[in-house]
Enzyme design. Structure first.
Site, short mmCIF file in Angstrom:
data_model
loop_
_atom_site.label_atom_id
_atom_site.label_comp_id
_atom_site.label_asym_id
_atom_site.label_seq_id
_atom_site.Cartn_x
_atom_site.Cartn_y
_atom_site.Cartn_z
N VAL A 1 1.10 -1.45 -0.48
CA VAL A 1 -0.15 0.18 0.13
C VAL A 1 0.59 1.61 0.02
O VAL A 1 0.57 2.23 -0.83
CB VAL A 1 -0.78 -0.04 1.32
CG1 VAL A 1 -1.68 1.37 1.44
CG2 VAL A 1 -1.73 -1.24 1.28
N LYS B 1 -5.58 -2.11 11.04
CA LYS B 1 -7.08 -2.30 11.62
C LYS B 1 -6.73 -2.73 12.71
O LYS B 1 -7.27 -2.75 13.83
CB LYS B 1 -8.08 -3.51 10.89
CG LYS B 1 -7.72 -4.54 10.52
CD LYS B 1 -7.38 -4.99 8.55
CE LYS B 1 -5.67 -6.21 9.01
NZ LYS B 1 -6.18 -5.77 7.37
N LYS C 1 -12.01 -5.77 12.37
CA LYS C 1 -13.16 -4.77 11.37
C LYS C 1 -14.41 -4.94 12.09
O LYS C 1 -14.89 -3.77 12.06
CB LYS C 1 -12.97 -5.26 9.90
CG LYS C 1 -11.89 -5.76 9.20
CD LYS C 1 -11.46 -6.05 7.38
CE LYS C 1 -10.42 -6.08 6.85
NZ LYS C 1 -10.30 -6.99 6.35
P1 NDP Z 1 3.19 -4.64 3.20
O1 NDP Z 1 3.80 -5.26 4.25
O2 NDP Z 1 3.46 -4.75 2.17
O3 NDP Z 1 4.49 -3.01 4.41
C1 NDP Z 1 5.10 -3.03 5.78
C2 NDP Z 1 5.71 -1.33 5.46
O4 NDP Z 1 6.77 -1.84 6.45
C3 NDP Z 1 7.15 -2.00 4.39
O5 NDP Z 1 7.75 -1.29 3.91
C4 NDP Z 1 7.61 -2.14 5.51
O6 NDP Z 1 9.61 -2.29 4.96
C5 NDP Z 1 7.02 -1.66 6.30
N1 NDP Z 1 8.03 -1.79 7.56
C6 NDP Z 1 7.73 -2.90 8.20
N2 NDP Z 1 7.67 -2.67 9.98
C7 NDP Z 1 9.04 -1.46 9.44
C8 NDP Z 1 9.16 -0.78 10.75
N3 NDP Z 1 9.85 -0.98 11.91
N4 NDP Z 1 9.73 0.65 10.78
C9 NDP Z 1 9.95 1.38 9.61
N5 NDP Z 1 8.87 0.46 8.50
C10 NDP Z 1 8.64 -0.56 8.51
O7 NDP Z 1 2.15 -4.49 4.17
P2 NDP Z 1 0.61 -3.56 3.32
O8 NDP Z 1 0.77 -2.41 2.68
O9 NDP Z 1 0.16 -4.86 2.86
O10 NDP Z 1 -0.27 -3.05 4.65
C11 NDP Z 1 -0.16 -1.24 5.56
C12 NDP Z 1 -1.32 -2.03 5.62
O11 NDP Z 1 -2.53 -1.51 5.06
C13 NDP Z 1 -1.38 -2.67 7.14
O12 NDP Z 1 -2.00 -1.91 7.84
C14 NDP Z 1 -2.41 -3.58 6.86
O13 NDP Z 1 -3.44 -4.46 7.65
C15 NDP Z 1 -3.01 -2.70 5.68
N6 NDP Z 1 -4.14 -3.05 4.82
C16 NDP Z 1 -3.52 -3.65 3.65
C17 NDP Z 1 -4.31 -4.07 2.64
C18 NDP Z 1 -3.21 -4.35 1.10
O14 NDP Z 1 -4.82 -4.65 0.42
N7 NDP Z 1 -2.66 -5.14 1.47
C19 NDP Z 1 -6.16 -4.16 1.77
C20 NDP Z 1 -6.35 -3.22 3.10
C21 NDP Z 1 -5.26 -2.84 4.67
P3 NDP Z 1 10.46 -3.15 4.24
O15 NDP Z 1 9.24 -3.11 2.88
O16 NDP Z 1 11.99 -2.68 4.30
O17 NDP Z 1 9.95 -4.18 5.02
N1 HSE Z 2 -6.46 -10.81 4.56
C1 HSE Z 2 -6.69 -9.44 4.08
C2 HSE Z 2 -8.61 -10.45 3.07
C3 HSE Z 2 -7.09 -8.29 3.55
O1 HSE Z 2 -8.15 -11.07 2.69
O2 HSE Z 2 -9.70 -9.02 2.91
C4 HSE Z 2 -7.91 -6.89 4.12
O3 HSE Z 2 -7.25 -6.12 5.03
#
Ligand code: NDP
Ligand code: HSE
Length: 433
Positions: free
Chosen positions: A17, A106, A206
């Protein structure tokens, strides 16, 4: 050419994201500035590993591992790290420094929402979280703003894409739970640990967020009744379709009145039978949908992509524009409303309808004996269908009228120990009738 004030946007997390949010902010900055009434300058993207592969090409100089320095001096902080820590600490640091915060997280909201909202209120900042439920689907703002003049009575939500994908594949393609989960994981819908999806933890978080918002009441995560969908069998899914239903993992948030007349709210997550005629039955694949019943508005449904990097980025960017507009207008952020402070009632207070499938002896008097077990416990039967098998047994499928969870549990206990009942094959709640 209008000269806009510049707002500094710090992005924490550059994963699925975060990288899309950064990409869209950089690519569409000029257009977003016109909508926001302020320039949106990406001052940096905090990540764990500077050398990790990113989904989109982004300027290397924006990346840092020093999230705390990035937060200081930012007007808007976008938290897209996920999980509880360090996300919670960073959100608090950002709010205490006066920044508005946007999160899609969430887990942190369901576990620490009251602490975070209070911190925002204390400094007059605002915490936005449109992407935390339903990914791209606008549901938080409709509940908070569009329905602020109405009284929400019930929410039925398909809020986990992975489990909807699995149940849909079992229904439409005859896939097994294991096969469909492997495919959901391959397509990137499932959480890193898919237990969070299939055991209903993700949907429960959620549900806590939706119930708190809809009923102006803090609904703690541990008050959400949770049952996963790993016990749903292929046979149940097939039998459901034959009887005119689909099986869905639902998050259900309701205003209810218990047997003592206490008015409160309940939130629960479990597999349920949904009639094929209900709009939620038509939600296929990894899509999400939230069906809202409100006293004046009636029924509303919000539908779309519940996950995906770019889809979720859309909801995050909507929040960024809202936060920027608020900065431009000035004044304190809108506090989270918990004024109703209704009691959160336990699962035993919930009433709903049930489908009970039994294997019974095919003998005279069996139906009457079973009917008595229901009526003795105050559970009214709406319909019974019987299929006679060729082994002197019969399959009975019983649909009840509304009954309390406690009355139903007592009935099932009695059925399980009655000699004419060989097996209680399944008990499923029926929702959306
Ligand atoms: P990812 O695992 O793809 O990305 C997480 C990011 O956070 C990575 O870039 C990681 O760094 C960074 N990170 C992790 N730990 C640390 C830290 N201690 N300090 C700094 N940076 C850190 O997650 P998503 O993008 O999938 O999800 C992000 C949020 O969005 C979550 O809360 C998720 O629940 C929510 N969400 C996601 C959806 C989806 O479809 N993916 C849908 C709806 C909500 P690095 O890249 O270096 O590992
Ligand atoms: N794992 C979650 C899903 C991602 O399947 O809906 C979105 O929160």
């Amino acid at each position: 050419m209008i000269e806009y004030r510049n707002l500094r946007v710090a992005i924490l997390g550059g994963g699925s994201v975060g990288s899309q949010v950064a990409h869209l902010l950089l690519e569409q900055g000029a257009e977003l500035a016109q909508r926001a009434g302020a320039g949106l300058e990406v001052v940096g993207i905090a990540v764990r590993n500077l050398d990790a592969q990113r989904d989109t090409a982004l300027p290397k100089e924006l990346f840092t591992t020093d999230a705390e320095s990035l937060i200081l001096g930012a007007d808007i902080v976008v938290e897209l790290i996920g999980g509880i820590e360090p996300a919670r600490t960073y959100i608090l640091q950002a709010l205490h420094s006066g920044a508005d915060v946007i999160t899609a997280n969430k887990a942190v909201l369901a576990n620490h929402g009251p602490e975070l909202f209070e911190a925002a209120e204390q400094v007059g900042a605002q915490l936005y979280y449109e992407a935390a439920v339903g990914g791209a689907i606008p549901i938080i703002r409709p509940l908070r703003d569009s329905l602020a003049g109405d009284r929400v009575s019930r929410i039925l939500g398909i809020v986990n894409g992975t489990t909807n994908f699995i149940l849909d594949r079992m229904d439409t393609e005859g896939d097994t739970l294991e096969g469909a989960l492997a495919e959901a994981t391959r397509l990137g819908y499932a959480e890193a640990d898919p237990t969070a999806d299939v055991e209903g933890f993700d949907a429960a978080q959620k549900a806590a967020i939706l119930a708190s918002l809809a009923f102006h009441t803090t609904v703690p995560l541990d008050a959400v009744h949770r049952e996963g969908m790993t016990t749903v069998t292929h046979e149940q899914v097939l039998a459901a379709r034959k009887a005119g239903y689909v099986v869905k993992l639902l998050a259900i948030c309701e205003r209810i009145t218990d047997a003592d007349g206490v008015e409160g709210v309940s939130a629960r997550v479990h597999p349920a039978l949904v009639p094929l005629s209900h709009p939620l039955a038509a939600v296929h694949g990894a899509n999400n949908a939230v069906f809202v019943e409100a006293e004046a508005a009636g029924s509303l449904m919000f539908y779309g992509a519940g996950a995906g990097g770019i889809q979720t980025a859309s909801a995050v960017l909507g929040d960024v524009v809202s936060a920027a507009r608020r900065h431009v207008a000035g004044g304190p952020g809108v506090a989270e409303s918990t004024h109703a402070n209704l009691p959160v009632l336990p699962m035993a207070s919930v009433t709903t309808r049930y489908q009970i499938t039994l294997t019974v002896l095919d003998e005279p008097g069996v139906l009457a004996a079973i009917a008595t077990l229901f009526s003795d416990r105050g559970v009214s039967v709406e319909g019974v269908s019987q299929t006679v098998r060729d082994d002197a047994a019969a399959t009975l499928v019983i649909i009840t009228h509304e009954a309390s969870e406690s009355a139903l549990a007592a009935t099932v206990e009695a059925l399980a120990t009655t000699p004419v009942v060989s097996a209680v094959v399944s008990v499923l709640r029926v929702e959306g009738l």
